[in-house]
Design a protein around this motif. Structure first.
Motif, short mmCIF file in Angstrom:
data_model
loop_
_atom_site.label_atom_id
_atom_site.label_comp_id
_atom_site.label_asym_id
_atom_site.label_seq_id
_atom_site.Cartn_x
_atom_site.Cartn_y
_atom_site.Cartn_z
N GLN A 382 -14.50 13.91 -3.58
CA GLN A 382 -14.64 14.75 -2.39
C GLN A 382 -13.44 14.62 -1.45
O GLN A 382 -12.96 15.60 -0.91
CB GLN A 382 -15.93 14.40 -1.64
N SER A 383 -12.95 13.39 -1.26
CA SER A 383 -11.84 13.21 -0.33
C SER A 383 -10.52 13.61 -0.99
O SER A 383 -10.33 13.43 -2.19
CB SER A 383 -11.77 11.74 0.13
N LYS A 384 -9.60 14.15 -0.21
CA LYS A 384 -8.32 14.65 -0.72
C LYS A 384 -7.49 13.51 -1.31
O LYS A 384 -7.34 12.45 -0.71
CB LYS A 384 -7.55 15.33 0.41
N LEU A 439 -6.39 5.42 1.10
CA LEU A 439 -6.91 4.43 2.04
C LEU A 439 -6.59 4.80 3.47
O LEU A 439 -6.66 3.96 4.36
CB LEU A 439 -6.32 3.05 1.72
N GLY A 440 -6.25 6.03 3.68
CA GLY A 440 -5.89 6.51 5.01
C GLY A 440 -5.00 7.71 4.86
O GLY A 440 -4.75 8.21 3.77
N LYS A 441 -4.46 8.15 5.98
CA LYS A 441 -3.66 9.37 5.98
C LYS A 441 -2.42 9.23 5.12
O LYS A 441 -2.08 10.13 4.35
CB LYS A 441 -3.26 9.70 7.42
N GLU A 446 -3.27 2.75 -6.34
CA GLU A 446 -3.36 3.28 -7.69
C GLU A 446 -3.52 2.14 -8.68
O GLU A 446 -2.93 1.06 -8.50
CB GLU A 446 -2.12 4.09 -8.05
N ALA A 447 -4.30 2.37 -9.72
CA ALA A 447 -4.48 1.38 -10.77
C ALA A 447 -4.71 2.10 -12.09
O ALA A 447 -5.15 3.26 -12.12
CB ALA A 447 -5.65 0.44 -10.45
N GLY A 496 0.95 1.94 -1.86
CA GLY A 496 1.99 2.62 -1.11
C GLY A 496 1.51 3.08 0.25
O GLY A 496 0.33 3.42 0.41
N SER A 497 2.43 3.09 1.21
CA SER A 497 2.04 3.50 2.56
C SER A 497 3.28 3.95 3.33
O SER A 497 4.42 3.76 2.87
CB SER A 497 1.37 2.34 3.29
N GLU A 498 3.04 4.57 4.48
CA GLU A 498 4.11 4.97 5.39
C GLU A 498 3.78 4.51 6.80
O GLU A 498 2.61 4.53 7.22
CB GLU A 498 4.28 6.50 5.39
#
Length: 805
Positions: A382-384, A439-441, A446-447, A496-498
């Motif tokens: 459901q979540s993008k 896990l957020g915007k 990934e696994a 990964g994150s920004e």
């Protein structure tokens, strides 16, 4: 030369710091998000340029980030218009953009559509860079390479940064011949260079060069990954391409490609056939010393080579539900390579200077087929961005090779002859599962898990000519029956994150390898069981809206295979014997990169610094087997080091003229021990490409490419530098329904290969001058009946071309 990582990093940072610019105070700002129209996939590294509404002068520009977002700051108040462009997509113009002091104008989500071939409208094509940069790869748009459009993937790679192609057509990625080739993100059991030579350029949409892959990818291959993204159309309705090509001296081929897409399912079918014949002139000087006697031979003559390829592929995909997508695909390829050489020899020894003259007639034919089938399943939560993917693939290949070498004296009597054969099947079964969790915007985890089972059976034999009866007799002592069994299991994870202008990704991959080599005729086994770990790290940072830098580290592996591990002698021809080495250990590679990109208006500039250390370097080593006979074996010779930089500049000096300049310069050093003797060799190696694209008139273009590769050293020898040029003219007819391209490769006949190899008791010089020029004409017809309704999106990645699983 001692390599110190701290010094290297300092040099890299100094290069970046001299280019970076401070961001000044803003008057007004502009933001937005760029996505693909059908699937809403964010478009990274798209060009965003702001123009003055009054005089159309360029004011500012930037590129979109990994989420498709862009921001332009410090804009003086006033009225403007905005141009957004992305390789392979239609450009978008937004008028009446009003900037107000101290305010930010948010354009929200902007949708752009992929370019499509239409027969009912005129398409406007802009000159732009054929290469785009993403955070972990370079993407080459094949349709921009006119000088290679009738060739294969190897011909396209001649014009690509990070890649060099020698006179023989062998591809190297940053100086290494060890890399992995994927087709639509899927591996193949065929040799990497064989795959690149088989697939026609006209059936490829994009080529992706990944020199520092993340832990998500299979770490096999010293230098990285070359991914061929095949053509397909995701628009509703029916579309297709029909192509014919032909050239001088028995060169011809063609392809058919069709797509049929509806709201519920999509079908792609492709067929290609190509026949290519070439000749070349060969010269060789050889000297060997064996048991105190020195033998010499010189040879010269002509060799004819032919390649014949047939390929069929198809895919059928459909939506199981709004959240689930299933696709089945299959590929079949049939190949035949043939070589005939007629060389004149003179032979003598240190004890007898009287020369003996004879002719060597050599024939070699290698043929076989390969079939693969795969099933992929995508599930969207459901979540993008919350996705589960799974794939199963089976591949089977067969290969048969026969070699005949006969020596004919001056009285036309066959004084000696040898025949050898090699045959056997190869099977591979692979499964993959991959999970992505947002896990957020701007953060995701990934696994995945992959396994691969491979089985092959290689049968070889030799027959010698009985000169009395002129009949060939089998030599049972050289009969071999070898079975290879390989099992690999992998687990990987990525995070990964920004954070503001900083993006990062870290990953780890664990692999188990089980390998067994069984010599059935000798009842011998050679086995390996080992675990290895492969970390990766990627970091990106935007200095301002037009400048970005990226850094990465990966660890990779190159496992020996095939004849490299065979512990027995195989006669290649009358003068060369090879033997493998089951004691070989894998190469392990530590690879570091630091890059900088700038997009200033329509000008693109990039510099990539890299440092690579290759431990347990595997090389082919030559020694003397007998008088005038050399032995080729495989050894872990030591360690090699490469430190260099790649630069690219793409710009338009005047309207309708695009120039793409590329250069690669690196210091290469190899050191170790061969035959209990330490060695160290070093050279500064460089290459450059100068590509020009000129619009002659609305429906015609001219492309001219010039390339030079400098000399290079190896553990036992060196290669001379070489230069060649290509030219092509393209003319469109009937509103681009029909496209004709005339190509001339190696215009001035300068593609000459020269290699020297030597040791204490061995010297060899070889020179090869290939056929030139090569002239080809390609005719391509495009048909498309596009549904004027919305484009269909499915559970795939939403991009033109194949999937990158």
């Amino acid at each position: 030369m001692r390599y110190r990582l701290s010094t290297i990093i300092a040099i890299m940072l100094f290069q970046i710091s001299t280019i970076g610019q401070a961001v000044s105070e803003t008057n007004g700002a502009l933001t937005g998000t760029l996505v693909e129209s059908a699937t809403l996939t964010p478009l990274e590294f798209a060009n965003v340029i702001l123009f003055n509404q009054t005089d159309s002068s360029q004011v500012k520009g930037t590129v979109s980030d990994r989420n498709g977002k862009f921001e332009i700051t410090n804009i003086p108040t006033g009225n403007y218009y905005l141009k957004l462009s992305y390789i392979g997509f239609e450009s978008e113009i937004i008028d009446n953009v009003e900037i107000i002091e101290a305010r930010t104008l948010d354009l929200e989500t902007i949708k752009i559509a992929p370019k499509t071939f239409r027969t009912d409208a005129v398409e406007v094509v802009e000159n732009r860079s054929p290469i785009s940069f993403e955070i972990d790869k370079k993407v080459i748009k094949v349709s921009e390479e006119l000088t290679a459009i009738s060739g294969n993937a190897v011909d396209i790679l001649e014009n690509v940064p990070s890649v060099t192609v020698d006179i023989e057509g062998n591809v190297s990625l940053r100086g290494s011949g060890s890399f992995t080739v994927l087709v639509d993100g899927r591996p193949t059991i065929m040799d990497a260079n064989e795959v690149l030579q088989q697939i026609p350029a006209s059936s490829i949409e994009n080529i992706e060069i990944i020199t520092n892959p993340s832990a998500k990818h299979d770490p096999e291959g010293t230098a990285g990954i070359i991914n061929l993204v095949m053509k397909k159309n995701k628009n509703l309705g029916t579309s297709g391409i029909a192509e014919l090509n032909g050239g001088l001296r028995n060169k011809y081929g063609g392809q058919l490609l069709g797509d049929y897409n509806t709201e519920a399912y999509n079908v792609t079918l492709g067929l290609d056939y190509n026949n290519r014949n070439y000749y070349r002139n060969e010269t060789e000087i050889n000297q060997t010393t064996y048991q105190g006697n020195t033998s010499f031979f010189d040879s010269y003559g002509r060799a004819d080579r032919g390649r014949n390829y047939l390929g069929v592929r198809g895919e059928f995909g459909f939506d199981l539900s709004e959240m689930d997508y299933l696709m089945f695909g299959a590929r079949y390829r049939e190949r035949s390579h043939q070589s005939d050489s007629y060389l004149n020899y003179s032979e003598w020894t240190s004890g007898n200077s009287t020369k003996q003259f004879f002719t060597s007639n050599a024939f070699r034919k290698r043929e076989g087929d390969n079939i693969s089938a795969y099933l992929t399943y995508d599930h969207k939560f459901q979540s993008k961005g919350h996705i589960l993917k799974a794939e199963i693939q089976y591949e089977r290949g067969n290969g048969d090779e026969i070699t005949v070498n006969e020596l004919v004296d001056q009285f036309d009597f066959i004084s000696s002859g040898r025949r050898s054969f090699e045959k056997g099947p190869e099977d591979e079964f692979e499964t993959q599962i991959e999970y992505t969790l947002p896990l957020g915007k701007d953060t995701k985890f990934e696994a995945g898990y992959e396994n691969e089972f491979e089985y092959s059976n290689e049968i070889t034999g030799i027959s010698d000519l009985n000169t009395s009866t002129q009949q060939y007799q089998t030599l049972p002592e050289f009969d071999r029956d070898v079975v290879y069994e390989v099992s690999e299991h992998s687990l990987f994870s990525l995070f990964g994150s920004e954070w503001e202008d900083l993006g990062y990704q870290v990953g780890i991959r664990a692999e188990y390898t089980g390998r067994k080599i069984l010599l059935k005729d000798k009842n011998q086994n050679f086995e390996i069981d080992r675990f290895d770990f492969f970390p990766s790290m990627h970091i990106s940072y935007k200095f301002n809206n037009e400048h970005q830098t990226m850094a990465s580290y990966t660890r990779r592996i190159d496992r020996p295979g095939g004849w490299e591990l065979e512990p027995f002698e195989t006669w290649v021809d009358a003068y060369n014997v090879r033997v493998g080495n089951p004691a070989l250990i894998p190469e392990f590679i530590d690879s570091y990169e630091l890059s900088y990109q700038a997009v200033i208006g329509e000008t693109v500039f990039s510099v990539e610094n890299y440092y690579r250390v290759n431990h347990n370097k595997i090389e082919r080593v030559r020694s003397v087997y007998d008088d005038n006979i050399t032995l080729q074996s495989m050894e872990n010779v030591g360690t090699d080091y490469s430190y260099g930089a790649e630069l690219m500049l793409n710009f338009d000096p005047i309207k309708d003229w695009n120039i793409n300049l590329m250069g690669n310069i690196y210091n290469y050093k190899i050191e170790g021990v061969i035959f209990d003797q330490p060695f160290s060799r070093e050279s500064l190696t460089w290459s450059t490409r100068f590509n020009n694209r000129l619009k002659l008139w609305d429906s015609a273009q001219l492309q001219f490419n010039a390339m030079y590769n400098s000399p290079r050293v190896y553990s036992q020898g060196k290669r001379k530098g070489y230069f060649h040029t290509n030219i092509a003219v393209r003319q469109d007819f009937f509103e681009k329904s029909l496209v004709a391209t005339l190509q001339i490769r190696d215009v001035f006949g300068t593609s000459e290969y020269e290699y020297t190899s030597e040791s204490a008791d061995y010297y060899n010089f070889s020179n090869v001058l290939n056929e030139s020029p090569i002239v080809m004409l390609s005719l391509k017809f495009l048909f498309n009946k596009k549904d004027q309704g919305r484009d269909r999106g499915n559970g795939g990645d939403g991009q033109e071309g194949g999937d990158d699983f």
